[in-house]
Design a protein around this motif. Structure first.
Motif, PDB file in Angstrom:
ATOM      1  N   TYR A 157      -2.060  -2.488  -8.003  1.00  0.00           N
ATOM      2  CA  TYR A 157      -2.194  -2.920  -6.613  1.00  0.00           C
ATOM      3  C   TYR A 157      -1.550  -4.291  -6.517  1.00  0.00           C
ATOM      4  O   TYR A 157      -1.863  -5.184  -7.318  1.00  0.00           O
ATOM      5  CB  TYR A 157      -3.671  -2.976  -6.226  1.00  0.00           C
ATOM      6  CG  TYR A 157      -3.954  -3.615  -4.894  1.00  0.00           C
ATOM      7  CD1 TYR A 157      -3.470  -3.056  -3.716  1.00  0.00           C
ATOM      8  CD2 TYR A 157      -4.722  -4.773  -4.804  1.00  0.00           C
ATOM      9  CE1 TYR A 157      -3.743  -3.635  -2.480  1.00  0.00           C
ATOM     10  CE2 TYR A 157      -5.001  -5.360  -3.579  1.00  0.00           C
ATOM     11  CZ  TYR A 157      -4.507  -4.784  -2.427  1.00  0.00           C
ATOM     12  OH  TYR A 157      -4.780  -5.363  -1.215  1.00  0.00           O
TER      13      TYR A 157
ATOM     14  N   ASP B 125       0.842  -1.190   0.000  1.00  0.00           N
ATOM     15  CA  ASP B 125       0.000   0.000   0.000  1.00  0.00           C
ATOM     16  C   ASP B 125       0.875   1.237   0.000  1.00  0.00           C
ATOM     17  O   ASP B 125       1.916   1.236   0.672  1.00  0.00           O
ATOM     18  CB  ASP B 125      -0.905  -0.029   1.256  1.00  0.00           C
ATOM     19  CG  ASP B 125      -1.959   1.040   1.248  1.00  0.00           C
ATOM     20  OD1 ASP B 125      -2.727   1.104   0.276  1.00  0.00           O
ATOM     21  OD2 ASP B 125      -2.001   1.810   2.215  1.00  0.00           O
TER      22      ASP B 125
ATOM     23  N   THR C 210      -2.841   2.794 -12.082  1.00  0.00           N
ATOM     24  CA  THR C 210      -2.120   2.253 -10.924  1.00  0.00           C
ATOM     25  C   THR C 210      -2.149   0.734 -10.898  1.00  0.00           C
ATOM     26  O   THR C 210      -2.960   0.094 -11.561  1.00  0.00           O
ATOM     27  CB  THR C 210      -2.734   2.762  -9.594  1.00  0.00           C
ATOM     28  OG1 THR C 210      -4.089   2.330  -9.516  1.00  0.00           O
ATOM     29  CG2 THR C 210      -2.637   4.275  -9.468  1.00  0.00           C
TER      30      THR C 210
ATOM     31  N   MET D 283      -1.459   1.987  -3.732  1.00  0.00           N
ATOM     32  CA  MET D 283      -1.337   1.519  -5.102  1.00  0.00           C
ATOM     33  C   MET D 283      -0.203   2.298  -5.775  1.00  0.00           C
ATOM     34  O   MET D 283       0.027   3.468  -5.458  1.00  0.00           O
ATOM     35  CB  MET D 283      -2.656   1.700  -5.845  1.00  0.00           C
ATOM     36  CG  MET D 283      -3.769   0.825  -5.256  1.00  0.00           C
ATOM     37  SD  MET D 283      -5.378   1.098  -6.009  1.00  0.00           S
ATOM     38  CE  MET D 283      -5.187   0.218  -7.529  1.00  0.00           C
TER      39      MET D 283
END
Length: 172
Positions: free
Chosen positions: A41, A11, A39, A13
């Motif tokens: 993740y 964390d 982005t 992203m």
């Protein structure tokens, strides 16, 4: 037999523009990758993969956009797998667990939009074993990678409690 898992979350992203192609190729093999238009993740239900296999064509294409000075991953591939990069066989990378945090740090170092990333891991087990549970927290900045597991945290608690006379020994 017990099965051990390390669910992992990175964390925030990561902007796609912040990653070099070789880093994105690597991270998408080490973790599960979920994409938005801008982005990525990274997470994993079982934990980061220690052994991955990359096709040489993908590696060559990704390395064309990279210089070893900006990526420890590119530097390692070029130094440790020069013949494989020029060949046709897949490149197997073992011990990715020793490399993925460095890759994430390189991304933070270059990115004007990221000043840190966090990695949170849970250690779980399919059987109720004392060594099968815990966790790890990691903070990655441009200059430092800090991490601490629940095991080292408990050791610190034991040491402090023993020094204060609350318990009779420094660890359990």
């Amino acid at each position: 037999m017990a099965d051990y898992y390390s669910p992992t979350v990175v964390d925030p992203m990561i902007p796609l523009a912040a990653m070099l192609p070789i880093e994105r190729l690597f991270l998408s093999q080490v973790f599960d990758e979920e994409l938005t238009s801008e982005t990525a993740y990274y997470c994993s239900e079982d934990g980061a993969r220690d052994l991955i296999s990359l096709t040489t064509a993908e590696v060559r294409a990704a390395l064309d956009a990279t210089t070893p000075e900006t990526s420890r991953l590119a530097q390692r591939l070029i130094e440790e797998h020069p013949d494989a990069i020029l060949g046709e066989d897949d490149i197997d990378l073992d011990m990715c667990g020793d490399l993925w945090a460095d890759v994430l740090q390189d991304i933070v170092r270059r990115s004007p939009d990221l000043d840190h990333l966090t990695v949170t891991m849970a250690f779980t087990c399919s059987k109720m074993r004392p060594d099968g549970f815990g966790g790890l927290a990691m903070l990655i900045t441009a200059s430092t990678i800090r991490s601490e597991s629940t095991h080292t945290l408990f050791y610190r608690f034991y040491t402090e409690a023993a020094a204060n006379g609350e318990i009779s020994h420094g660890n359990s």
